[in-house]
Scaffold this motif. Structure first.
Motif, PDB file in Angstrom:
ATOM      1  N   UNK A 114       0.921  -1.321   0.060  1.00  9.80           N
ATOM      2  CA  UNK A 114       0.054  -0.164  -0.101  1.00  9.80           C
ATOM      3  C   UNK A 114       0.645   1.342  -0.201  1.00  9.80           C
ATOM      4  N   UNK A 115       0.239   2.501  -0.293  1.00 13.72           N
ATOM      5  CA  UNK A 115       0.847   3.609  -0.428  1.00 13.72           C
ATOM      6  C   UNK A 115       0.044   4.488   0.845  1.00 13.72           C
ATOM      7  N   UNK A 116       0.787   5.168   1.776  1.00 18.61           N
ATOM      8  CA  UNK A 116       0.173   6.060   2.857  1.00 18.61           C
ATOM      9  C   UNK A 116       0.848   7.417   2.649  1.00 18.61           C
ATOM     10  N   UNK A 117      -0.105   8.195   3.353  1.00 16.11           N
ATOM     11  CA  UNK A 117       0.456   9.658   3.618  1.00 16.11           C
ATOM     12  C   UNK A 117      -0.090  10.236   4.844  1.00 16.11           C
ATOM     13  N   UNK A 118       0.897  11.039   5.140  1.00 19.40           N
ATOM     14  CA  UNK A 118       0.449  11.815   6.415  1.00 19.40           C
ATOM     15  C   UNK A 118       0.132  13.361   5.959  1.00 19.40           C
ATOM     16  N   UNK A 119      -0.578  13.829   6.915  1.00 22.76           N
ATOM     17  CA  UNK A 119      -0.913  15.299   6.836  1.00 22.76           C
ATOM     18  C   UNK A 119       0.265  16.272   7.180  1.00 22.76           C
ATOM     19  N   UNK A 120       1.130  15.737   8.028  1.00 21.84           N
ATOM     20  CA  UNK A 120       2.290  16.708   8.062  1.00 21.84           C
ATOM     21  C   UNK A 120       3.368  15.899   8.575  1.00 21.84           C
ATOM     22  N   UNK A 121       4.578  16.423   8.722  1.00 20.91           N
ATOM     23  CA  UNK A 121       5.956  15.910   9.104  1.00 20.91           C
ATOM     24  C   UNK A 121       5.633  15.013  10.529  1.00 20.91           C
ATOM     25  N   UNK A 122       6.694  14.169  10.740  1.00 22.29           N
ATOM     26  CA  UNK A 122       6.880  13.566  12.129  1.00 22.29           C
ATOM     27  C   UNK A 122       7.063  11.862  11.924  1.00 22.29           C
ATOM     28  N   UNK A 123       6.337  11.340  10.878  1.00 27.20           N
ATOM     29  CA  UNK A 123       6.348   9.769  10.747  1.00 27.20           C
ATOM     30  C   UNK A 123       7.689   9.431  10.255  1.00 27.20           C
TER      31      UNK A 123
END
Length: 147
Positions: free
Chosen positions: A101-110
């Motif tokens: 899968x591909x994932x996205x986060x709303x802002x930096x951190x992960x």
């Protein structure tokens, strides 16, 4: 303002996060905000229940993955998009024959947290206390909120 980002196949090393292979396609440092990841997981692998301040979204490419979000649980098949708002306790388990899968986060951190997991936690013998400690340094909490 950040410039264009192009990631060629094989140009990035996959991080080993407790049995999951995760490639950072774009970090918050590169985009100025969101982050993008490519994830491959063997059957049964995936994170324990956790929550963090950033939104997270997943798009299943291959296989099946079971998501738990609060009291809800669902099996996502290829073509399924799952959005999890920041602060929501969630987990997932990769299905039979693994999942991509591909994932996205709303802002930096992960991305920084994942890099630290890869550096400091043995993939075959995860140290749960160390996992909790590292997550906490990056604003994430392993386990459900107290309360």
């Amino acid at each position: 303002m950040p410039g264009p980002i192009v990631v060629d196949a094989g140009a990035s090393r996959a991080l080993n996060i407790v049995g999951e292979k995760l490639t950072v396609l774009a970090s918050g440092d590169q985009t100025g905000s969101y982050e993008v990841f490519h994830q491959l997981g063997a059957e049964g692998s995936g994170p324990p229940p956790h929550h963090h301040p950033w939104d997270e979204a997943f798009y299943v490419i291959r296989g099946a993955v079971t998501f738990g979000m609060g009291d809800q649980e669902l099996v996502a098949l290829p073509g399924t998009f799952v959005h999890i708002p920041g602060g929501t306790t969630h987990w997932f388990r990769f299905g039979e024959d693994g999942t991509e899968m591909v994932s996205l986060t709303s802002h930096a951190g992960a991305a920084a947290m994942f890099a630290e997991f890869d550096r400091e936690i043995a993939p075959d013998k995860p140290d749960i206390a160390k996992l909790v400690e590292i997550a906490g340094r990056h604003g994430a909490t392993i386990g459900a909120p107290k309360g």
